[in-house]
Scaffold this motif. Sequence first.
Motif, PDB file in Angstrom:
ATOM      1  N   ALA A 116       0.831  -1.213   0.000  1.00 28.66           N
ATOM      2  CA  ALA A 116       0.000   0.000   0.000  1.00 28.66           C
ATOM      3  C   ALA A 116       0.859   1.254   0.000  1.00 28.66           C
ATOM      4  O   ALA A 116       0.565   2.219  -0.712  1.00 28.66           O
ATOM      5  CB  ALA A 116      -0.941   0.001   1.209  1.00 28.66           C
ATOM      6  N   LEU A 117       1.934   1.248   0.781  1.00 31.37           N
ATOM      7  CA  LEU A 117       2.837   2.398   0.821  1.00 31.37           C
ATOM      8  C   LEU A 117       3.500   2.619  -0.531  1.00 31.37           C
ATOM      9  O   LEU A 117       3.564   3.736  -1.034  1.00 31.37           O
ATOM     10  CB  LEU A 117       3.897   2.203   1.908  1.00 31.37           C
ATOM     11  N   LEU A 118       3.982   1.551  -1.157  1.00 35.77           N
ATOM     12  CA  LEU A 118       4.606   1.667  -2.482  1.00 35.77           C
ATOM     13  C   LEU A 118       3.609   2.151  -3.526  1.00 35.77           C
ATOM     14  O   LEU A 118       3.935   2.966  -4.385  1.00 35.77           O
ATOM     15  CB  LEU A 118       5.217   0.329  -2.904  1.00 35.77           C
ATOM     16  N   ALA A 119       2.398   1.671  -3.445  1.00 36.29           N
ATOM     17  CA  ALA A 119       1.367   2.108  -4.396  1.00 36.29           C
ATOM     18  C   ALA A 119       1.052   3.579  -4.208  1.00 36.29           C
ATOM     19  O   ALA A 119       0.889   4.321  -5.183  1.00 36.29           O
ATOM     20  CB  ALA A 119       0.102   1.264  -4.225  1.00 36.29           C
ATOM     21  N   ALA A 120       0.974   4.022  -2.962  1.00 38.66           N
ATOM     22  CA  ALA A 120       0.678   5.439  -2.710  1.00 38.66           C
ATOM     23  C   ALA A 120       1.800   6.322  -3.230  1.00 38.66           C
ATOM     24  O   ALA A 120       1.559   7.370  -3.833  1.00 38.66           O
ATOM     25  CB  ALA A 120       0.466   5.677  -1.217  1.00 38.66           C
ATOM     26  N   VAL A 121       3.039   5.908  -3.027  1.00 38.87           N
ATOM     27  CA  VAL A 121       4.170   6.685  -3.516  1.00 38.87           C
ATOM     28  C   VAL A 121       4.199   6.659  -5.038  1.00 38.87           C
ATOM     29  O   VAL A 121       4.413   7.672  -5.692  1.00 38.87           O
ATOM     30  CB  VAL A 121       5.496   6.142  -2.921  1.00 38.87           C
ATOM     31  N   GLY A 122       3.952   5.507  -5.636  1.00 41.28           N
ATOM     32  CA  GLY A 122       3.981   5.379  -7.086  1.00 41.28           C
ATOM     33  C   GLY A 122       2.858   6.139  -7.763  1.00 41.28           C
ATOM     34  O   GLY A 122       3.007   6.622  -8.885  1.00 41.28           O
ATOM     35  N   CYS A 123       1.735   6.269  -7.120  1.00 42.02           N
ATOM     36  CA  CYS A 123       0.585   6.937  -7.720  1.00 42.02           C
ATOM     37  C   CYS A 123       0.569   8.440  -7.468  1.00 42.02           C
ATOM     38  O   CYS A 123      -0.245   9.153  -8.036  1.00 42.02           O
ATOM     39  CB  CYS A 123      -0.716   6.333  -7.187  1.00 42.02           C
ATOM     40  N   ALA A 124       1.420   8.900  -6.600  1.00 45.92           N
ATOM     41  CA  ALA A 124       1.439  10.328  -6.282  1.00 45.92           C
ATOM     42  C   ALA A 124       1.859  11.122  -7.515  1.00 45.92           C
ATOM     43  O   ALA A 124       2.875  10.841  -8.125  1.00 45.92           O
ATOM     44  CB  ALA A 124       2.392  10.596  -5.129  1.00 45.92           C
ATOM     45  N   ARG A 125       1.041  12.070  -7.909  1.00 47.99           N
ATOM     46  CA  ARG A 125       1.348  12.913  -9.055  1.00 47.99           C
ATOM     47  C   ARG A 125       1.873  14.246  -8.562  1.00 47.99           C
ATOM     48  O   ARG A 125       1.446  14.752  -7.540  1.00 47.99           O
ATOM     49  CB  ARG A 125       0.088  13.171  -9.885  1.00 47.99           C
ATOM     50  N   THR A 126       2.779  14.770  -9.333  1.00 42.93           N
ATOM     51  CA  THR A 126       3.288  16.091  -9.019  1.00 42.93           C
ATOM     52  C   THR A 126       2.159  17.086  -9.249  1.00 42.93           C
ATOM     53  O   THR A 126       1.493  17.032 -10.287  1.00 42.93           O
ATOM     54  CB  THR A 126       4.480  16.418  -9.941  1.00 42.93           C
ATOM     55  N   PRO A 127       1.912  17.999  -8.326  1.00 40.81           N
ATOM     56  CA  PRO A 127       0.868  18.997  -8.536  1.00 40.81           C
ATOM     57  C   PRO A 127       1.125  19.766  -9.837  1.00 40.81           C
ATOM     58  O   PRO A 127       2.290  19.993 -10.209  1.00 40.81           O
ATOM     59  CB  PRO A 127       0.996  19.913  -7.319  1.00 40.81           C
ATOM     60  N   PRO A 128       0.069  20.168 -10.557  1.00 44.80           N
ATOM     61  CA  PRO A 128       0.231  20.818 -11.863  1.00 44.80           C
ATOM     62  C   PRO A 128       1.179  22.017 -11.843  1.00 44.80           C
ATOM     63  O   PRO A 128       2.038  22.136 -12.718  1.00 44.80           O
ATOM     64  CB  PRO A 128      -1.188  21.240 -12.239  1.00 44.80           C
ATOM     65  N   GLU A 129       1.048  22.900 -10.855  1.00 50.73           N
ATOM     66  CA  GLU A 129       1.911  24.085 -10.849  1.00 50.73           C
ATOM     67  C   GLU A 129       3.379  23.705 -10.645  1.00 50.73           C
ATOM     68  O   GLU A 129       4.269  24.261 -11.296  1.00 50.73           O
ATOM     69  CB  GLU A 129       1.473  25.090  -9.779  1.00 50.73           C
ATOM     70  N   THR A 130       3.624  22.749  -9.776  1.00 56.19           N
ATOM     71  CA  THR A 130       5.001  22.299  -9.541  1.00 56.19           C
ATOM     72  C   THR A 130       5.575  21.681 -10.802  1.00 56.19           C
ATOM     73  O   THR A 130       6.718  21.950 -11.181  1.00 56.19           O
ATOM     74  CB  THR A 130       5.041  21.290  -8.376  1.00 56.19           C
ATOM     75  N   ALA A 131       4.784  20.852 -11.483  1.00 56.04           N
ATOM     76  CA  ALA A 131       5.248  20.229 -12.726  1.00 56.04           C
ATOM     77  C   ALA A 131       5.550  21.281 -13.789  1.00 56.04           C
ATOM     78  O   ALA A 131       6.545  21.179 -14.514  1.00 56.04           O
ATOM     79  CB  ALA A 131       4.199  19.238 -13.229  1.00 56.04           C
ATOM     80  N   LEU A 132       4.705  22.308 -13.882  1.00 57.56           N
ATOM     81  CA  LEU A 132       4.930  23.383 -14.854  1.00 57.56           C
ATOM     82  C   LEU A 132       6.196  24.158 -14.510  1.00 57.56           C
ATOM     83  O   LEU A 132       7.019  24.446 -15.396  1.00 57.56           O
ATOM     84  CB  LEU A 132       3.723  24.318 -14.912  1.00 57.56           C
ATOM     85  N   ARG A 133       6.370  24.507 -13.261  1.00 58.09           N
ATOM     86  CA  ARG A 133       7.594  25.214 -12.852  1.00 58.09           C
ATOM     87  C   ARG A 133       8.842  24.375 -13.148  1.00 58.09           C
ATOM     88  O   ARG A 133       9.867  24.901 -13.567  1.00 58.09           O
ATOM     89  CB  ARG A 133       7.525  25.596 -11.367  1.00 58.09           C
ATOM     90  N   ASN A 134       8.742  23.060 -12.947  1.00 52.43           N
ATOM     91  CA  ASN A 134       9.858  22.168 -13.275  1.00 52.43           C
ATOM     92  C   ASN A 134      10.146  22.170 -14.775  1.00 52.43           C
ATOM     93  O   ASN A 134      11.310  22.153 -15.194  1.00 52.43           O
ATOM     94  CB  ASN A 134       9.575  20.749 -12.795  1.00 52.43           C
ATOM     95  N   THR A 135       9.099  22.196 -15.587  1.00 52.32           N
ATOM     96  CA  THR A 135       9.268  22.233 -17.041  1.00 52.32           C
ATOM     97  C   THR A 135       9.942  23.525 -17.469  1.00 52.32           C
ATOM     98  O   THR A 135      10.846  23.520 -18.315  1.00 52.32           O
ATOM     99  CB  THR A 135       7.898  22.091 -17.750  1.00 52.32           C
TER     100      THR A 135
END
Length: 163
Positions: free
Chosen positions: A30-49
């Motif tokens: 369950a812990l691995l699934a939660a970590v694997g499914c966690a998506r980067t928030p849209p604003e953070t992903a955009l700033r990273n791009t």
Amino acid sequence: MTNARYAPPSIPRIARRVLAAGRIGICVIALLAAVGCARTPPETALRNTIAALQQNLEARDTGAVHAVFDDDFVGPDGMDRRAARHLATALLLRHRQVGLTPGPLDVQLQGDDRARVRTTVAVTGGSGALLPERAGAYRIDSAWRRRGDDWTLLSLQWEAVGD
């Protein structure tokens, strides 16, 4: 010969161990699934791009820069994706060294898949000597589209500061 001290574990004791191991296994999964499914928030992903785009421009990585342009990209005076890629390539070929110093990003999310970003950027270019041969500041207004996990540049407008 039998050993009088040895007694096989009782079934309930084995069952408790199996159940305990099973609970631990389920928690780990369950812990691995939660970590694997966690998506980067849209604003953070955009700033990273945007940060990666800056690094790719400074590294003069035309392939990575070209990959950021959306298929439907529109720039000044009707510039399309192909023309924008040619302009980026020409600028990177013209200057052996490119420097970008962005100001704060004003990110306005429009849902989870669209955003508008405004900033001011100081741009320098030159042959790699100690001082840049060219420098300017520009107001940048850009629109971005999220396609899957990637943000792509949908439109870009710029104007020189002080003109």
